[in-house]
Design a protein around this motif. Sequence first.
Motif, mmCIF file in Angstrom:
data_model
loop_
_atom_site.group_PDB
_atom_site.id
_atom_site.type_symbol
_atom_site.label_atom_id
_atom_site.label_comp_id
_atom_site.label_asym_id
_atom_site.label_seq_id
_atom_site.Cartn_x
_atom_site.Cartn_y
_atom_site.Cartn_z
ATOM 1 N N LEU A 168 12.344 -7.196 8.986
ATOM 2 C CA LEU A 168 12.827 -7.122 10.360
ATOM 3 C C LEU A 168 11.722 -7.367 11.383
ATOM 4 N N GLU A 169 10.503 -6.943 11.051
ATOM 5 C CA GLU A 169 9.391 -7.070 12.002
ATOM 6 C C GLU A 169 8.070 -6.905 11.256
ATOM 7 N N THR A 170 7.052 -7.599 11.742
ATOM 8 C CA THR A 170 5.698 -7.405 11.231
ATOM 9 C C THR A 170 4.738 -7.287 12.407
ATOM 10 N N ALA A 171 3.689 -6.502 12.219
ATOM 11 C CA ALA A 171 2.679 -6.328 13.269
ATOM 12 C C ALA A 171 1.362 -5.950 12.620
ATOM 13 N N LEU A 172 0.278 -6.329 13.252
ATOM 14 C CA LEU A 172 -1.028 -5.888 12.773
ATOM 15 C C LEU A 172 -1.092 -4.369 12.874
ATOM 16 N N ALA A 173 -1.616 -3.729 11.858
ATOM 17 C CA ALA A 173 -1.688 -2.266 11.845
ATOM 18 C C ALA A 173 -2.512 -1.760 13.021
ATOM 19 N N SER A 174 -3.550 -2.483 13.409
ATOM 20 C CA SER A 174 -4.365 -2.050 14.543
ATOM 21 C C SER A 174 -3.559 -2.047 15.841
ATOM 22 N N ASP A 175 -2.646 -2.993 15.991
ATOM 23 C CA ASP A 175 -1.787 -3.026 17.189
ATOM 24 C C ASP A 175 -0.796 -1.874 17.185
ATOM 25 N N VAL A 176 -0.261 -1.547 16.021
ATOM 26 C CA VAL A 176 0.698 -0.448 15.896
ATOM 27 C C VAL A 176 -0.009 0.872 16.210
ATOM 28 N N LYS A 177 -1.210 1.029 15.693
ATOM 29 C CA LYS A 177 -1.984 2.263 15.950
ATOM 30 C C LYS A 177 -2.268 2.427 17.437
ATOM 31 N N GLU A 178 -2.666 1.333 18.114
ATOM 32 C CA GLU A 178 -2.943 1.392 19.550
ATOM 33 C C GLU A 178 -1.700 1.748 20.341
ATOM 34 N N ALA A 179 -0.545 1.226 19.925
ATOM 35 C CA ALA A 179 0.696 1.472 20.648
ATOM 36 C C ALA A 179 1.167 2.908 20.507
ATOM 37 N N THR A 180 0.808 3.567 19.400
ATOM 38 C CA THR A 180 1.236 4.943 19.189
ATOM 39 C C THR A 180 0.200 5.960 19.629
ATOM 40 N N SER A 181 -0.974 5.519 20.029
ATOM 41 C CA SER A 181 -2.042 6.457 20.446
ATOM 42 C C SER A 181 -1.867 6.888 21.873
ATOM 43 N N VAL A 241 0.821 -1.204 0.000
ATOM 44 C CA VAL A 241 0.000 0.000 0.000
ATOM 45 C C VAL A 241 0.860 1.261 0.000
ATOM 46 N N GLY A 242 1.948 1.275 0.757
ATOM 47 C CA GLY A 242 2.816 2.456 0.816
ATOM 48 C C GLY A 242 3.418 2.623 2.196
ATOM 49 N N ASP A 243 3.973 3.796 2.429
ATOM 50 C CA ASP A 243 4.578 4.102 3.728
ATOM 51 C C ASP A 243 3.551 3.989 4.844
ATOM 52 N N ALA A 244 3.986 3.452 5.962
ATOM 53 C CA ALA A 244 3.112 3.357 7.139
ATOM 54 C C ALA A 244 3.354 4.558 8.037
ATOM 55 N N VAL A 245 3.302 5.730 7.437
ATOM 56 C CA VAL A 245 3.448 6.976 8.182
ATOM 57 C C VAL A 245 2.276 7.876 7.844
ATOM 58 N N ALA A 246 1.938 8.713 8.768
ATOM 59 C CA ALA A 246 0.844 9.652 8.531
ATOM 60 C C ALA A 246 1.324 10.753 7.589
ATOM 61 N N LEU A 247 0.562 11.003 6.548
ATOM 62 C CA LEU A 247 0.877 12.093 5.632
ATOM 63 C C LEU A 247 0.077 13.315 6.040
ATOM 64 N N ASN A 248 0.678 14.455 5.919
ATOM 65 C CA ASN A 248 -0.004 15.703 6.244
ATOM 66 C C ASN A 248 -0.743 16.203 5.007
ATOM 67 N N ASP A 250 6.349 -0.087 6.140
ATOM 68 C CA ASP A 250 5.387 -0.075 5.046
ATOM 69 C C ASP A 250 4.075 -0.702 5.487
ATOM 70 N N LEU A 251 3.011 -0.302 4.816
ATOM 71 C CA LEU A 251 1.703 -0.882 5.058
ATOM 72 C C LEU A 251 1.402 -1.876 3.940
ATOM 73 N N TRP A 252 1.061 -3.098 4.321
ATOM 74 C CA TRP A 252 0.732 -4.162 3.380
ATOM 75 C C TRP A 252 -0.645 -4.720 3.742
ATOM 76 N N TYR A 253 -1.352 -5.201 2.738
ATOM 77 C CA TYR A 253 -2.663 -5.812 2.921
ATOM 78 C C TYR A 253 -2.552 -7.282 2.550
ATOM 79 N N HIS A 254 -2.966 -8.182 3.449
ATOM 80 C CA HIS A 254 -2.875 -9.621 3.185
ATOM 81 C C HIS A 254 -4.064 -10.048 2.311
ATOM 82 N N GLU A 255 -3.950 -9.703 1.056
ATOM 83 C CA GLU A 255 -5.034 -9.856 0.084
ATOM 84 C C GLU A 255 -5.424 -11.308 -0.157
ATOM 85 N N ILE A 315 -1.130 -4.987 7.654
ATOM 86 C CA ILE A 315 0.086 -5.321 8.391
ATOM 87 C C ILE A 315 1.142 -4.248 8.160
ATOM 88 N N VAL A 316 1.784 -3.824 9.236
ATOM 89 C CA VAL A 316 2.922 -2.921 9.144
ATOM 90 C C VAL A 316 4.180 -3.784 9.094
#
Length: 90
Positions: free
Chosen positions: A77-90, A19-26, A53-58, A65-66
């Motif tokens: 190096l590492e993979t994590a569910l995007a929902s878990d990454v979002k919770e950890a950074t909130s 999908v692209g970078d797993a960073v918030a774009l302004n 990066d953000l990937w979708y397990h199509e 997945i991040v």
Amino acid sequence: MRITCPLCGERDRREFYYVGDAVALNRPDPDAGDVVWDDYVHNRDNPAGVTRDLWYHESGCASWIVVTRNTITHEVLETALASDVKEATS
């Protein structure tokens, strides 16, 4: 390249959709002008080295997945569910 889905385990990267970078774009203001919007839509960094990066397990569990990987070696190096990454950074 192999990606480890946190739910399904290790899979070939062809099961995933990049999908692209797993960073918030302004996002610019609606009236920011053509030059600003062109830059926002078309120009992204293309770093050599470690990225997130953000990937979708199509072709699997349909998870978002991040993936932290090295763009030079393609090592994941590492993979994590995007929902878990979002919770950890909130």
